[in-house]
Design a protein around this motif. Structure first.
Motif, PDB file in Angstrom:
ATOM      1  N   LEU A  41      54.834   2.300  51.920  1.00 24.32           N
ATOM      2  CA  LEU A  41      54.039   2.755  52.851  1.00 24.32           C
ATOM      3  C   LEU A  41      54.378   4.326  53.213  1.00 24.32           C
ATOM      4  O   LEU A  41      53.393   5.170  53.191  1.00 24.32           O
ATOM      5  CB  LEU A  41      54.087   2.116  54.285  1.00 24.32           C
ATOM      6  CG  LEU A  41      53.808   2.552  55.637  1.00 24.32           C
ATOM      7  CD1 LEU A  41      52.286   2.725  55.731  1.00 24.32           C
ATOM      8  CD2 LEU A  41      54.012   1.887  56.824  1.00 24.32           C
ATOM      9  N   ASN A  42      55.353   4.871  53.366  1.00 18.62           N
ATOM     10  CA  ASN A  42      55.851   6.228  53.364  1.00 18.62           C
ATOM     11  C   ASN A  42      55.573   7.230  52.504  1.00 18.62           C
ATOM     12  O   ASN A  42      55.570   8.232  52.571  1.00 18.62           O
ATOM     13  CB  ASN A  42      57.291   6.287  54.217  1.00 18.62           C
ATOM     14  CG  ASN A  42      57.472   5.795  55.566  1.00 18.62           C
ATOM     15  OD1 ASN A  42      56.576   5.949  56.294  1.00 18.62           O
ATOM     16  ND2 ASN A  42      58.656   4.958  55.686  1.00 18.62           N
ATOM     17  N   ASP A  43      55.381   6.555  51.324  1.00 15.02           N
ATOM     18  CA  ASP A  43      55.296   7.440  50.100  1.00 15.02           C
ATOM     19  C   ASP A  43      53.739   7.315  49.698  1.00 15.02           C
ATOM     20  O   ASP A  43      53.277   8.100  48.838  1.00 15.02           O
ATOM     21  CB  ASP A  43      56.014   6.856  48.809  1.00 15.02           C
ATOM     22  CG  ASP A  43      57.418   6.918  49.102  1.00 15.02           C
ATOM     23  OD1 ASP A  43      57.851   7.850  49.789  1.00 15.02           O
ATOM     24  OD2 ASP A  43      58.241   5.922  48.657  1.00 15.02           O
ATOM     25  N   THR A  44      53.005   6.676  50.309  1.00 12.83           N
ATOM     26  CA  THR A  44      51.644   6.519  49.988  1.00 12.83           C
ATOM     27  C   THR A  44      50.751   7.903  50.621  1.00 12.83           C
ATOM     28  O   THR A  44      50.975   8.456  51.575  1.00 12.83           O
ATOM     29  CB  THR A  44      50.791   5.426  50.781  1.00 12.83           C
ATOM     30  OG1 THR A  44      51.617   4.229  50.095  1.00 12.83           O
ATOM     31  CG2 THR A  44      49.230   5.360  50.461  1.00 12.83           C
ATOM     32  N   SER A  45      50.022   8.615  49.650  1.00  9.84           N
ATOM     33  CA  SER A  45      49.097   9.550  49.880  1.00  9.84           C
ATOM     34  C   SER A  45      47.693   9.443  50.413  1.00  9.84           C
ATOM     35  O   SER A  45      47.043  10.129  50.876  1.00  9.84           O
ATOM     36  CB  SER A  45      49.178  10.811  48.897  1.00  9.84           C
ATOM     37  OG  SER A  45      50.392  11.081  48.628  1.00  9.84           O
ATOM     38  N   CYS A  46      47.150   8.094  49.909  1.00 16.02           N
ATOM     39  CA  CYS A  46      45.871   7.638  50.170  1.00 16.02           C
ATOM     40  C   CYS A  46      45.570   6.104  50.100  1.00 16.02           C
ATOM     41  O   CYS A  46      46.230   5.577  49.092  1.00 16.02           O
ATOM     42  CB  CYS A  46      44.930   8.363  49.023  1.00 16.02           C
ATOM     43  SG  CYS A  46      43.097   7.732  49.378  1.00 16.02           S
ATOM     44  N   VAL A  47      44.988   5.633  50.839  1.00 17.46           N
ATOM     45  CA  VAL A  47      44.762   4.197  50.717  1.00 17.46           C
ATOM     46  C   VAL A  47      43.241   3.942  50.277  1.00 17.46           C
ATOM     47  O   VAL A  47      42.360   4.230  50.879  1.00 17.46           O
ATOM     48  CB  VAL A  47      45.112   3.400  52.070  1.00 17.46           C
ATOM     49  CG1 VAL A  47      44.775   1.946  52.216  1.00 17.46           C
ATOM     50  CG2 VAL A  47      46.644   3.547  52.382  1.00 17.46           C
ATOM     51  N   ILE A  48      43.120   2.885  49.393  1.00 19.51           N
ATOM     52  CA  ILE A  48      42.001   2.279  49.116  1.00 19.51           C
ATOM     53  C   ILE A  48      42.044   0.852  49.547  1.00 19.51           C
ATOM     54  O   ILE A  48      42.797   0.061  48.930  1.00 19.51           O
ATOM     55  CB  ILE A  48      41.742   2.440  47.760  1.00 19.51           C
ATOM     56  CG1 ILE A  48      41.685   4.043  46.951  1.00 19.51           C
ATOM     57  CG2 ILE A  48      40.268   1.780  47.443  1.00 19.51           C
ATOM     58  CD1 ILE A  48      41.614   4.066  45.669  1.00 19.51           C
ATOM     59  N   ALA A  49      41.238   0.453  50.595  1.00 16.03           N
ATOM     60  CA  ALA A  49      41.159  -0.704  51.108  1.00 16.03           C
ATOM     61  C   ALA A  49      40.000  -1.347  51.252  1.00 16.03           C
ATOM     62  O   ALA A  49      38.929  -0.880  51.607  1.00 16.03           O
ATOM     63  CB  ALA A  49      41.950  -0.747  52.478  1.00 16.03           C
ATOM     64  N   ASP A  50      39.871  -2.669  51.116  1.00 11.10           N
ATOM     65  CA  ASP A  50      38.702  -3.739  51.415  1.00 11.10           C
ATOM     66  C   ASP A  50      38.546  -3.769  52.844  1.00 11.10           C
ATOM     67  O   ASP A  50      39.664  -3.499  53.696  1.00 11.10           O
ATOM     68  CB  ASP A  50      39.186  -5.181  50.723  1.00 11.10           C
ATOM     69  CG  ASP A  50      38.009  -6.005  50.696  1.00 11.10           C
ATOM     70  OD1 ASP A  50      36.722  -5.560  51.103  1.00 11.10           O
ATOM     71  OD2 ASP A  50      37.894  -7.044  50.457  1.00 11.10           O
ATOM     72  N   VAL A  51      37.277  -3.806  53.316  1.00 12.43           N
ATOM     73  CA  VAL A  51      37.097  -3.903  54.811  1.00 12.43           C
ATOM     74  C   VAL A  51      37.311  -5.311  55.163  1.00 12.43           C
ATOM     75  O   VAL A  51      38.215  -5.718  56.260  1.00 12.43           O
ATOM     76  CB  VAL A  51      35.695  -3.535  55.026  1.00 12.43           C
ATOM     77  CG1 VAL A  51      35.184  -3.967  56.384  1.00 12.43           C
ATOM     78  CG2 VAL A  51      35.329  -2.184  54.759  1.00 12.43           C
TER      79      VAL A  51
END
Length: 124
Positions: A41-51
Protein backbone atom coordinates in the motif's frame (compact mmCIF):
# COMPACT_ATOMS: atom_id res chain seq x y z
CA UNK A 1 5.06 0.25 -8.17
CA UNK A 2 1.65 -0.32 -9.72
CA UNK A 3 -1.05 -2.22 -7.82
CA UNK A 4 -3.65 -4.01 -9.93
CA UNK A 5 -6.90 -4.96 -8.21
CA UNK A 6 -9.45 -7.03 -10.11
CA UNK A 7 -11.46 -10.10 -9.13
CA UNK A 8 -11.20 -11.45 -12.71
CA UNK A 9 -8.00 -13.51 -12.81
CA UNK A 10 -7.59 -13.22 -16.59
CA UNK A 11 -7.88 -9.41 -16.56
CA UNK A 12 -5.54 -9.25 -13.57
CA UNK A 13 -2.93 -11.41 -15.33
CA UNK A 14 -3.15 -9.57 -18.66
CA UNK A 15 -2.89 -6.16 -17.00
CA UNK A 16 0.03 -7.38 -14.90
CA UNK A 17 1.87 -8.57 -18.02
CA UNK A 18 1.25 -5.25 -19.77
CA UNK A 19 2.44 -3.15 -16.84
CA UNK A 20 5.55 -5.31 -16.35
CA UNK A 21 6.34 -5.10 -20.08
CA UNK A 22 6.61 -1.33 -19.57
CA UNK A 23 9.31 -1.87 -16.95
CA UNK A 24 7.18 -1.22 -13.88
CA UNK A 25 7.01 -3.36 -10.78
CA UNK A 26 3.45 -4.60 -10.41
CA UNK A 27 1.55 -6.48 -7.74
CA UNK A 28 -1.89 -7.99 -8.19
CA UNK A 29 -4.76 -8.42 -5.79
CA UNK A 30 -8.12 -10.12 -6.26
CA UNK A 31 -9.88 -7.87 -3.77
CA UNK A 32 -9.52 -4.32 -2.46
CA UNK A 33 -9.23 -5.61 1.12
CA UNK A 34 -6.22 -7.73 0.11
CA UNK A 35 -4.51 -4.61 -1.22
CA UNK A 36 -5.33 -2.58 1.89
CA UNK A 37 -3.87 -5.29 4.15
CA UNK A 38 -0.73 -5.66 2.02
CA UNK A 39 2.70 -4.21 2.61
CA UNK A 40 2.52 -2.70 -0.90
CA UNK A 41 0.00 0.00 0.00
CA UNK A 42 2.60 2.59 1.01
CA UNK A 43 4.90 1.75 -1.93
CA UNK A 44 2.20 2.03 -4.60
CA UNK A 45 2.45 4.90 -7.09
CA UNK A 46 -0.75 4.11 -9.02
CA UNK A 47 -3.73 1.77 -8.63
CA UNK A 48 -5.51 0.08 -11.50
CA UNK A 49 -8.80 -1.16 -10.06
CA UNK A 50 -11.97 -2.81 -11.22
CA UNK A 51 -15.11 -0.91 -10.28
CA UNK A 52 -17.30 -3.88 -9.36
CA UNK A 53 -15.71 -6.44 -7.07
CA UNK A 54 -16.98 -8.60 -4.24
CA UNK A 55 -16.60 -6.85 -0.92
CA UNK A 56 -15.28 -3.33 -1.29
CA UNK A 57 -15.91 -1.82 -4.73
CA UNK A 58 -13.33 0.23 -6.57
CA UNK A 59 -15.29 3.41 -5.82
CA UNK A 60 -15.41 2.53 -2.11
CA UNK A 61 -11.65 1.86 -2.24
CA UNK A 62 -11.07 5.30 -3.75
CA UNK A 63 -13.11 6.94 -0.99
CA UNK A 64 -11.37 4.94 1.74
CA UNK A 65 -7.90 5.77 0.44
CA UNK A 66 -8.75 9.46 0.30
CA UNK A 67 -10.16 9.50 3.83
CA UNK A 68 -6.94 7.85 5.03
CA UNK A 69 -4.83 10.52 3.35
CA UNK A 70 -3.53 8.40 0.46
CA UNK A 71 -3.50 10.50 -2.71
CA UNK A 72 -2.85 7.76 -5.24
CA UNK A 73 -3.92 8.11 -8.84
CA UNK A 74 -6.52 5.47 -9.65
CA UNK A 75 -7.28 4.11 -13.09
CA UNK A 76 -10.67 2.44 -13.08
CA UNK A 77 -11.56 -0.41 -15.41
CA UNK A 78 -15.03 -1.89 -15.68
CA UNK A 79 -17.15 -4.26 -17.71
CA UNK A 80 -20.24 -2.33 -16.59
CA UNK A 81 -19.72 1.31 -17.55
CA UNK A 82 -22.41 3.43 -15.94
CA UNK A 83 -22.27 7.16 -16.55
CA UNK A 84 -23.18 8.08 -12.97
CA UNK A 85 -20.41 5.85 -11.56
CA UNK A 86 -17.94 7.21 -14.13
CA UNK A 87 -18.84 10.78 -13.20
CA UNK A 88 -18.51 10.02 -9.48
CA UNK A 89 -15.08 8.42 -9.94
CA UNK A 90 -13.73 11.22 -12.10
CA UNK A 91 -15.16 13.94 -9.86
CA UNK A 92 -13.37 12.31 -6.92
CA UNK A 93 -10.08 12.51 -8.81
CA UNK A 94 -9.73 9.26 -10.76
CA UNK A 95 -7.04 9.39 -13.43
CA UNK A 96 -9.40 7.75 -15.92
CA UNK A 97 -12.31 5.37 -16.30
CA UNK A 98 -11.93 2.66 -18.97
CA UNK A 99 -14.46 0.13 -20.21
CA UNK A 100 -13.40 -3.50 -20.62
CA UNK A 101 -12.07 -4.59 -22.95
CA UNK A 102 -9.76 -1.61 -23.11
CA UNK A 103 -7.03 -0.84 -25.60
CA UNK A 104 -3.51 -1.38 -24.21
CA UNK A 105 -2.27 1.89 -25.75
CA UNK A 106 -5.02 3.81 -23.97
CA UNK A 107 -4.14 2.26 -20.62
CA UNK A 108 -0.45 3.00 -21.20
CA UNK A 109 -1.22 6.64 -22.01
CA UNK A 110 -3.26 7.14 -18.85
CA UNK A 111 -0.83 5.17 -16.68
CA UNK A 112 2.11 7.31 -17.82
CA UNK A 113 0.11 10.50 -17.25
CA UNK A 114 -1.02 9.35 -13.79
CA UNK A 115 2.52 8.48 -12.74
CA UNK A 116 3.85 11.78 -14.06
CA UNK A 117 1.24 13.78 -12.16
CA UNK A 118 1.77 11.73 -9.00
CA UNK A 119 5.55 12.20 -9.00
CA UNK A 120 5.08 15.82 -8.01
CA UNK A 121 2.86 14.96 -5.06
CA UNK A 122 3.56 12.94 -1.97
CA UNK A 123 1.43 9.99 -0.99
CA UNK A 124 0.79 9.30 2.66
Amino acid sequence: MISIIDDDASVRAATHRLVRSLGYIAHTFAFADDFLRSSQLNDTSCVIADVQMPGMSGIELQTFLQTQGHRLPIIFITAFPEENVRAQALEAGAACFLSKPFDARTLIKYLNAALKSHSGRSAK
